[in-house]
Write a protein that holds these residues in place. Structure first.
Motif, short mmCIF file in Angstrom:
data_model
loop_
_atom_site.label_atom_id
_atom_site.label_comp_id
_atom_site.label_asym_id
_atom_site.label_seq_id
_atom_site.Cartn_x
_atom_site.Cartn_y
_atom_site.Cartn_z
N GLU A 71 59.55 31.85 54.17
CA GLU A 71 59.50 30.53 54.78
C GLU A 71 58.28 29.78 54.30
O GLU A 71 57.21 30.36 54.09
CB GLU A 71 59.44 30.65 56.31
CG GLU A 71 59.38 29.30 57.00
CD GLU A 71 59.42 29.41 58.52
OE1 GLU A 71 59.58 28.36 59.16
OE2 GLU A 71 59.29 30.52 59.06
N LEU A 72 58.45 28.48 54.12
CA LEU A 72 57.32 27.57 53.91
C LEU A 72 57.37 26.56 55.06
O LEU A 72 58.42 25.96 55.32
CB LEU A 72 57.43 26.84 52.57
CG LEU A 72 57.20 27.69 51.32
CD1 LEU A 72 57.43 26.86 50.06
CD2 LEU A 72 55.80 28.28 51.32
N PRO A 73 56.25 26.39 55.76
CA PRO A 73 56.25 25.44 56.88
C PRO A 73 56.21 23.99 56.37
O PRO A 73 55.92 23.75 55.19
CB PRO A 73 54.95 25.79 57.62
CG PRO A 73 54.05 26.30 56.54
CD PRO A 73 54.96 27.04 55.58
N ARG A 74 56.50 23.06 57.24
CA ARG A 74 56.36 21.64 56.90
C ARG A 74 54.93 21.40 56.41
O ARG A 74 53.97 21.88 57.00
CB ARG A 74 56.64 20.79 58.13
CG ARG A 74 56.48 19.30 57.85
CD ARG A 74 56.59 18.47 59.09
NE ARG A 74 57.93 18.56 59.67
CZ ARG A 74 58.26 18.03 60.82
NH1 ARG A 74 57.37 17.38 61.55
NH2 ARG A 74 59.50 18.15 61.27
N SER A 104 66.67 24.73 57.01
CA SER A 104 65.51 23.88 57.24
C SER A 104 65.63 23.21 58.59
O SER A 104 66.72 22.75 58.96
CB SER A 104 65.40 22.81 56.15
OG SER A 104 64.31 21.95 56.42
N ASP A 150 64.00 20.57 58.96
CA ASP A 150 63.64 19.21 58.58
C ASP A 150 64.67 18.47 57.73
O ASP A 150 64.73 17.24 57.78
CB ASP A 150 62.32 19.21 57.80
CG ASP A 150 61.14 19.65 58.65
OD1 ASP A 150 61.16 19.40 59.87
OD2 ASP A 150 60.21 20.25 58.09
N ALA A 158 53.50 22.53 53.69
CA ALA A 158 52.96 23.83 53.26
C ALA A 158 51.64 23.69 52.50
O ALA A 158 51.62 23.38 51.33
CB ALA A 158 53.98 24.55 52.39
N SER A 187 55.95 18.09 52.56
CA SER A 187 57.07 18.93 52.14
C SER A 187 57.82 19.39 53.39
O SER A 187 57.21 19.62 54.43
CB SER A 187 56.56 20.13 51.34
OG SER A 187 55.68 20.92 52.13
N PRO A 188 59.15 19.50 53.31
CA PRO A 188 59.90 19.95 54.48
C PRO A 188 59.79 21.46 54.70
O PRO A 188 59.52 22.21 53.76
CB PRO A 188 61.34 19.56 54.14
CG PRO A 188 61.39 19.57 52.66
CD PRO A 188 60.02 19.14 52.20
N GLN A 189 60.02 21.88 55.92
CA GLN A 189 60.09 23.29 56.26
C GLN A 189 61.33 23.87 55.59
O GLN A 189 62.40 23.24 55.61
CB GLN A 189 60.15 23.47 57.78
CG GLN A 189 60.24 24.90 58.25
CD GLN A 189 61.67 25.44 58.33
OE1 GLN A 189 62.65 24.71 58.31
NE2 GLN A 189 61.77 26.76 58.40
N LEU A 190 61.20 25.03 54.98
CA LEU A 190 62.32 25.75 54.37
C LEU A 190 62.20 27.22 54.73
O LEU A 190 61.10 27.77 54.73
CB LEU A 190 62.30 25.62 52.84
CG LEU A 190 62.46 24.23 52.24
CD1 LEU A 190 62.19 24.29 50.73
CD2 LEU A 190 63.85 23.68 52.51
N SER A 191 63.33 27.86 55.01
CA SER A 191 63.34 29.31 55.21
C SER A 191 64.58 29.86 54.52
O SER A 191 65.57 29.16 54.34
CB SER A 191 63.35 29.67 56.70
OG SER A 191 64.48 29.14 57.33
#
Length: 174
Positions: A93-96, A25, A27, A98, A49-53
């Motif tokens: 991935e979900l962006p900040r 992340s 973030d 999302a 929500s924070p960015q996650l990959s």
């Protein structure tokens, strides 16, 4: 007022073990405090929500579920902040913040009663809470749960379909 309690176990320590894979992340970081951007407006946050990959998940992965759980909430059962189900296996991935979610994916009602991300909001004066962000790699294209399904029901279904799990655990204190 400080709420003195024993530290709750990590929720995934109580389930059958599964392999792990990589989650990252821009973030949030394991064991580091969440920025207020990712906290609930009730404690001055922006509720993003924070960015996650994620990467290196099993080749046979057919979909993902992303969750955020606070095992330290003073409820006796923790607190679910985010449950995104039925992410296609092509999504890594979900962006900040999302929103919108990829086609076919949706949020199940969290413990705030909302179908979205709900930021961190531990009681004022309580110790730092852990926020367990988990990406579950599944052996099915989708889990058959409606958007009103309780988070525990989603978790029950995950137990039988999780091939591997990636976890990152930031903290937050009001």
């Amino acid at each position: 007022m400080s709420l003195e309690r024993a530290v709750a176990p990590d929720p995934y320590d109580l389930l059958p073990p599964v392999p792990s894979f990589a989650v990252a992340s821009a973030d949030v970081a394991d064991g580091r405090p969440l920025d207020e951007l990712f906290a609930h407006p009730g404690v001055g946050g922006k509720n993003l929500s924070p960015q996650l990959s994620w990467s290196d998940f099993p080749a046979e992965t057919r979909s993902f579920v992303v969750t955020c759980f606070d095992p330290d909430a003073p409820t006796g059962s923790g607190f679910w902040h985010w449950i995104v189900v039925n992410l296609p296996s092509s999504v890594t991935e979900l962006p900040r913040g999302a929103d919108p979610l990829p086609e076919g994916a949706y949020c199940v009602r969290n413990d705030y009663g909302e179908r979205t991300y709900g930021g961190a909001a531990p009681p004022p004066g309580d110790r730092a809470h852990r926020y367990v962000f988990a990406v579950h790699a599944l052996d099915v294209d989708r889990i058959d749960v409606g958007s009103d399904a309780p988070p525990a029901y989603v978790g029950f279904n995950l137990t039988f379909h999780t091939l591997a799990r990636a976890v990152i655990r930031p903290t937050f204190q009001s």
